[in-house]
Enzyme design. Structure first.
Site, mmCIF file in Angstrom:
data_model
loop_
_atom_site.group_PDB
_atom_site.id
_atom_site.type_symbol
_atom_site.label_atom_id
_atom_site.label_comp_id
_atom_site.label_asym_id
_atom_site.label_seq_id
_atom_site.Cartn_x
_atom_site.Cartn_y
_atom_site.Cartn_z
ATOM 1 N N GLY A 96 44.767 -38.665 -6.811
ATOM 2 C CA GLY A 96 44.401 -39.083 -5.308
ATOM 3 C C GLY A 96 44.595 -38.167 -4.260
ATOM 4 O O GLY A 96 44.759 -38.640 -3.225
ATOM 5 N N GLY A 146 41.953 -35.987 -3.182
ATOM 6 C CA GLY A 146 40.763 -35.721 -3.076
ATOM 7 C C GLY A 146 39.938 -34.618 -3.805
ATOM 8 O O GLY A 146 39.094 -34.120 -3.215
ATOM 9 N N LYS A 147 40.112 -34.651 -5.102
ATOM 10 C CA LYS A 147 39.266 -33.852 -5.780
ATOM 11 C C LYS A 147 37.783 -33.918 -5.996
ATOM 12 O O LYS A 147 37.018 -32.850 -5.705
ATOM 13 C CB LYS A 147 39.919 -33.897 -7.408
ATOM 14 C CG LYS A 147 41.154 -33.213 -7.401
ATOM 15 C CD LYS A 147 41.384 -32.921 -8.932
ATOM 16 C CE LYS A 147 41.088 -34.198 -9.818
ATOM 17 N NZ LYS A 147 41.784 -35.317 -9.681
ATOM 18 N N LYS A 196 31.964 -33.523 -14.572
ATOM 19 C CA LYS A 196 33.124 -33.903 -14.885
ATOM 20 C C LYS A 196 33.432 -34.208 -16.544
ATOM 21 O O LYS A 196 32.686 -35.482 -16.710
ATOM 22 C CB LYS A 196 33.550 -35.199 -14.069
ATOM 23 C CG LYS A 196 34.992 -35.678 -14.286
ATOM 24 C CD LYS A 196 35.462 -36.412 -13.133
ATOM 25 C CE LYS A 196 37.049 -36.825 -13.621
ATOM 26 N NZ LYS A 196 37.826 -37.393 -12.161
ATOM 27 N N ASP A 243 32.996 -40.561 -10.940
ATOM 28 C CA ASP A 243 33.018 -39.369 -10.024
ATOM 29 C C ASP A 243 31.586 -38.881 -9.994
ATOM 30 O O ASP A 243 31.218 -38.206 -8.937
ATOM 31 C CB ASP A 243 34.276 -38.454 -10.266
ATOM 32 C CG ASP A 243 35.566 -39.051 -10.160
ATOM 33 O OD1 ASP A 243 35.662 -39.939 -9.165
ATOM 34 O OD2 ASP A 243 36.348 -38.822 -10.809
#
Length: 207
Positions: free
Chosen positions: A13, A15-16, A33, A44
């Site tokens: 959590g 901010g990747k 991903k 994502d």
């Protein structure tokens, strides 16, 4: 491969995904991903695809998509699946054309287990990727940041630098100094995160 960039975080959590979108946009790279957990919240890959505004980036399909919002090894175990890093490596070779940059987003941090024996750190080494570390300021973040840096240093994995997320804090300069890794940029907190925001932040990253 030197044109593989792996986005890892000092935790969950931080901010990747937003960072990965900015880096992908900045480089005109492709995004991938390989392992997605927590499918009920969407993927994502879907998020990044919606945030990119360049005409060159391709967002590639995941190798593993798992329902549970948990670490990959646990989410896989709950679905009677075993994550095989060899399949991820094979797919990386298939989807990445020569000379084209590929931004790879990990799940969580370096020591997140993919299966009973292999950690994200091991996958980064096998992919021969360079790392961007994503950090955010919170109580304990200095410790998490420097532990991440130490593990990468001890593992001889090349690191491009830090990207910080959220409100600015003087800890950023300390983390940069103590780790020896440069600051590539920071992505401020925003109430609206859209393609325009990503494009603006991408232009300010320093590679």
């Amino acid at each position: 491969m030197s044109n593989r960039i792996f986005i890892t975080g000092i935790g969950t959590g931080v901010g990747k995904t937003i960072t990965a979108a900015c880096v992908t946009q900045a480089l005109g790279a492709d995004y991938w991903k390989p392992v997605q957990t927590g499918l009920l919240e969407g993927t994502d890959t879907q998020t990044v695809r919606a945030l990119l505004s360049n005409t060159t980036s391709v967002c590639h399909k995941e190798v593993y998509c798992l329902q549970e919002p948990a670490s990959p090894h646990l989410a896989a175990r709950l679905e009677n699946v075993t994550i095989d890093p060899a399949l991820i490596l094979q797919q990386a070779s298939i989807i990445q054309p020569p000379q084209r940059s590929l931004v790879i987003e990990g799940a969580g941090g370096l020591m997140v287990p993919l299966n009973e024996d292999v950690f994200t750190l091991d996958l980064i080494r096998q992919l021969q990727a360079k790392v961007i570390i994503v950090a955010q300021n919170y109580l304990g973040s200095i410790n998490h940041s420097l532990l991440t840096a130490r593990v990468l240093q001890a593992s001889d994995i090349p690191v491009l630098g830090w990207i910080f997320n959220g409100d600015h804090h003087s800890n950023e300069e300390d983390v940069v100094r103590w780790s020896g890794y440069p600051k590539l940029g920071r992505i401020p907190h925003a109430t609206v995160v859209d393609a325009n925001f990503i494009a603006l932040q991408a232009k300010q990253l320093m590679f």
